[in-house]
Write an enzyme that holds these catalytic residues in place. Structure first.
Site, PDB file in Angstrom:
ATOM      1  N   THR A 104       0.850  -1.211   0.000  1.00  0.00           N
ATOM      2  CA  THR A 104       0.000   0.000   0.000  1.00  0.00           C
ATOM      3  C   THR A 104       0.872   1.242   0.000  1.00  0.00           C
ATOM      4  OG1 THR A 104      -1.645  -1.181   1.308  1.00  0.00           O
ATOM      5  CG2 THR A 104      -1.829   1.210   1.295  1.00  0.00           C
ATOM      6  N   ARG A 130     -11.549 -10.057  -1.460  1.00  0.00           N
ATOM      7  CA  ARG A 130     -11.329  -9.357  -0.182  1.00  0.00           C
ATOM      8  C   ARG A 130     -10.933  -7.904  -0.438  1.00  0.00           C
ATOM      9  NH1 ARG A 130      -6.646  -6.624   1.791  1.00  0.00           N
ATOM     10  NH2 ARG A 130      -6.779  -6.462   4.059  1.00  0.00           N
ATOM     11  N   GLY A 150      -9.603  -4.311   1.555  1.00  0.00           N
ATOM     12  CA  GLY A 150      -9.003  -3.797   2.789  1.00  0.00           C
ATOM     13  C   GLY A 150      -9.498  -2.396   3.089  1.00  0.00           C
ATOM     14  N   THR A 196      -1.681   2.458   6.255  1.00  0.00           N
ATOM     15  CA  THR A 196      -1.136   1.237   5.666  1.00  0.00           C
ATOM     16  C   THR A 196      -0.983   0.199   6.762  1.00  0.00           C
ATOM     17  OG1 THR A 196       0.784   0.214   4.600  1.00  0.00           O
ATOM     18  CG2 THR A 196       1.221   2.142   5.947  1.00  0.00           C
ATOM     19  N   GLY A 241      -5.410  -4.322   6.881  1.00  0.00           N
ATOM     20  CA  GLY A 241      -6.635  -3.568   6.592  1.00  0.00           C
ATOM     21  C   GLY A 241      -7.831  -3.907   7.446  1.00  0.00           C
TER      22      GLY A 241
END
Lengths: 134, 175
Positions: free
Chosen positions: A1, A29, A31, A52, A55
Site C-alpha cells: 500500500t 477481499r 481492505g 497502511t 486492513g
C-alpha cells in the site's frame, strides 16, 4: 500500500491511498484503502490521513476518521491523536501498521507500530525527510 | 499564503535492516525521495493538494518496489486486484475503487470517480467500465508481473495463508 497527504498554499488538505492488496488473497477481499474514514480521509477542519497495514483492523477501528475526531471533539494535537490511535487503540486489538497525516497548518505526523514504514515528507523551506526503519 | 507540506508512505510492516540489502535500502530511499519531491513541486508552484497527492501516488504506483499499481501482489488466482481512494479536505468529496484489474494508475481512476461520478466507491468490472469511458490508461497483465512478488506468492499459493506485503505470514483470520 502507498499513500500521500498534502496541504497546499490555500490551506486545503487532501489524501490519496493505493494498494495491490494482500498476497494470495481470495473472495474479492477488500481492505481499508478504499474505505473513506478507515484508510483514507481528509477534512480541512482537522487533517488529511492515509493508512497502511492490516486492513481488517483499520476498517474495524475506523482509524483515519478516529484521528480526525480526536482532534475535532477532544482538541488533541495531530501527533497526540495519531499516537493515541496507532500506538494504543490499534495495538490493543492486534492491528499492525501506520499512517501519515498533515494539518492545514502544515504539521506532519508519521506514526507506525510496526518495525518499519517506508516514508518521506517535505515542507516549505525544509530538507526532504526519507526514512524506513523505526 | 499557507506553508505547504506533503508526506508519503510506501507500506508498513516487519521492515528491518536485516531484511533489506544495502542496494534495496538505497533503491527504496531514492524512489521515496523522487515521489515526495515531485508532489512538493506541485505545491510550490501553487498547485492543489489534490494534484500533489495524486502525482506522488502515481510515482509510487509506477515503481515495482511498492505494493500498488505495477508492484501489486498476486491474488489466489495469480491476478492483481487493486484498490485506491482520494479525498478533498475542502469539499469532503471523495472517490474510491476496489477490486480492479489492468488499470495502470488506480489513483487516477479514484480522482475521476470523485470528479465525474455521483458515487464515492465503484468496484470490479463496473469501475473498469467507468475507467474505459473516461479514457484512463489500461495495462496488460504482464505489466504488473514482478519477480519478487511472484516468488512471495509462490511460497503461499497452495495454502490458505494470505500475507501483508511487508509482514511475515499470518494465520488466516476471517472476521
Amino acid at each position: 500500500t502507498v499513500g500521500a497527504v498534502a496541504v497546499d498554499q490555500e490551506g486545503n488538505v487532501a489524501s490519496a491511498t493505493s494498494t495491490g492488496g494482500m498476497t494470495n488473497k481470495r473472495y474479492n477481499r477488500i481492505g481499508d484503502t478504499p474505505i473513506i474514514g478507515s484508510g483514507t480521509y481528509a477534512n480541512n477542519q482537522t487533517c488529511a490521513i492515509s493508512c497502511t497495514g492490516h486492513g481488517e483492523f483499520f476498517i474495524r477501528a475506523v482509524v483515519a476518521y478516529d484521528v480526525s475526531c480526536l482532534m475535532e471533539y477532544k482538541g488533541y494535537t495531530l501527533q497526540k491523536a495519531c499516537e493515541e490511535v496507532v500506538l494504543k487503540k490499534l495495538v490493543k486489538f492486534g492491528g499492525e501498521g501506520g499512517l501519515i497525516a498533515v494539518t492545514p497548518s502544515a504539521e506532519v505526523a508519521l506514526v507506525f507500530n510496526s518495525e518499519g514504514m517506508y516514508r518521506a515528507s517535505k515542507s516549505t523551506g525544509e530538507e526532504t525527510l526519507v526514512a524506513i526503519y523505526k | 499564503m499557507h506553508k505547504t507540506a506533503i508526506a508519503i508512505h510506501g507500506g508498513a510492516g516487519t521492515i528491518t535492516q536485516a531484511n533489506l540489502s544495502p542496494e534495496q535500502d538505497k533503491a527504496y530511499r531514492a524512489a521515496l525521495k523522487k515521489a515526495v519531491e515531485a508532489g512538493h513541486q506541485v505545491l510550490e508552484r501553487g498547485g492543489s493538494a489534490l494534484d500533489a497527492v495524486e502525482l506522488a501516488v502515481v510515482h509510487l504506483e509506477d515503481s515495482p518496489l511498492f505494493n500498488a499499481g505495477r508492484g501489486s501482489v498476486f491474488t489466489k488466482e495469480g491476478k492483481h486486484e487493486m484498490d485506491a481512494a482520494i479525498m478533498c479536505g475542502k469539499t469532503l468529496e471523495a472517490g474510491a475503487l476496489a477490486g480492479v484489474r489492468s488499470i495502470k494508475n488506480p489513483v487516477k481512476l479514484a480522482r475521476a470517480i470523485m470528479e465525474h461520478s455521483d458515487h464515492v466507491i465503484l468496484s470490479g468490472y463496473g469501475a473498469e467500465e467507468f475507467a474505459l469511458s473516461y479514457g484512463l490508461e489500461f495495462a496488460p497483465e504482464a505489466y504488473f508481473f514482478d519477480k519478487y512478488r511472484y516468488e512471495q506468492w509462490s511460497e503461499v499459493r497452495d495454502s490458505d495463508i494470505f500475507m501483508l506485503d511487508h509482514t511475515a505470514q499470518r494465520d488466516e483470520k476471517f472476521g
